[in-house]
Design a protein around this motif. Sequence first.
Motif, PDB file in Angstrom:
ATOM      1  N   LEU A   1      27.166   6.511  55.129  1.00  0.00           N
ATOM      2  CA  LEU A   1      26.947   5.220  54.495  1.00  0.00           C
ATOM      3  C   LEU A   1      27.931   5.006  53.353  1.00  0.00           C
ATOM      4  CD1 LEU A   1      24.999   2.783  54.621  1.00  0.00           C
ATOM      5  CD2 LEU A   1      23.753   3.862  52.775  1.00  0.00           C
ATOM      6  N   VAL A   2      28.227   6.049  52.606  1.00  0.00           N
ATOM      7  CA  VAL A   2      29.223   5.959  51.540  1.00  0.00           C
ATOM      8  C   VAL A   2      30.587   5.612  52.133  1.00  0.00           C
ATOM      9  CG1 VAL A   2      30.421   7.236  49.721  1.00  0.00           C
ATOM     10  CG2 VAL A   2      27.976   7.552  50.047  1.00  0.00           C
ATOM     11  N   LEU A   3      30.917   6.198  53.269  1.00  0.00           N
ATOM     12  CA  LEU A   3      32.184   5.900  53.933  1.00  0.00           C
ATOM     13  C   LEU A   3      32.234   4.447  54.389  1.00  0.00           C
ATOM     14  CD1 LEU A   3      34.898   6.861  55.166  1.00  0.00           C
ATOM     15  CD2 LEU A   3      33.600   7.388  57.233  1.00  0.00           C
ATOM     16  N   CYS A   4      31.161   3.954  54.981  1.00  0.00           N
ATOM     17  CA  CYS A   4      31.129   2.569  55.460  1.00  0.00           C
ATOM     18  C   CYS A   4      31.280   1.586  54.313  1.00  0.00           C
ATOM     19  CB  CYS A   4      29.822   2.288  56.195  1.00  0.00           C
ATOM     20  SG  CYS A   4      29.593   3.239  57.667  1.00  0.00           S
ATOM     21  N   VAL A   5      30.567   1.818  53.239  1.00  0.00           N
ATOM     22  CA  VAL A   5      30.652   0.930  52.077  1.00  0.00           C
ATOM     23  C   VAL A   5      32.042   1.015  51.455  1.00  0.00           C
ATOM     24  CG1 VAL A   5      29.773   0.555  49.742  1.00  0.00           C
ATOM     25  CG2 VAL A   5      28.186   0.924  51.618  1.00  0.00           C
ATOM     26  N   SER A   6      32.597   2.200  51.360  1.00  0.00           N
ATOM     27  CA  SER A   6      33.920   2.371  50.757  1.00  0.00           C
ATOM     28  C   SER A   6      35.003   1.680  51.570  1.00  0.00           C
ATOM     29  CB  SER A   6      34.262   3.851  50.622  1.00  0.00           C
ATOM     30  OG  SER A   6      33.348   4.498  49.788  1.00  0.00           O
ATOM     31  N   MET A   7      34.961   1.843  52.875  1.00  0.00           N
ATOM     32  CA  MET A   7      35.972   1.193  53.707  1.00  0.00           C
ATOM     33  C   MET A   7      35.788  -0.318  53.721  1.00  0.00           C
ATOM     34  SD  MET A   7      38.188   3.233  54.727  1.00  0.00           S
ATOM     35  CE  MET A   7      38.143   4.657  53.697  1.00  0.00           C
TER      36      MET A   7
END
Length: 175
Positions: A36-42
Amino acid sequence: MKSKIVLFLTIAVCFLFQCTILHTFSIGSITPNLMLVLCVSMGLMRGRKCGMWTGFFSGLLIDMFYGSLFGFYALIYMYCGFLSGYAFRIYYDNDIKVPMALTAAADVLYNLAVYALQFLLRGRLNLGTYLIRIILPEVFYTVFLTMLVYRIFHYINYRFMNVTRKESESIWVLK
């Protein structure tokens, strides 16, 4: 093409970290949600389209290995990445407060969707217990992980991926 390969490798590495290393650091069976952190960051760094595809493939990996209903997590992660992409172009990339706030909001929405579609429909109505024992600790743990990992994603984005900002990715352009 190089950006897509780097993004795919980043998704794969984050999935492996979430499934192996982060389970050893679980506190009371609560693990942070690195995908989820990756999705939000991208979504924040590259826009709605990249956030949506990152979320879809991240969720698809989780569905293939852990999901009981195929496509459920892909849909939730896809929406989280897409919605976080709306902040693209209106925030400063080096500021950590916006990714932390959006990760907290996305994690709450993610956990509420999981509760509503997997527990509430089965007749389990303990939202207060689920909120206090699972959602809030996971939100705090995921936001703490965001403080540590967001700089790595920022470095990967600006070092290994093409940084082209398109006019079509802006929320101010009507289509």
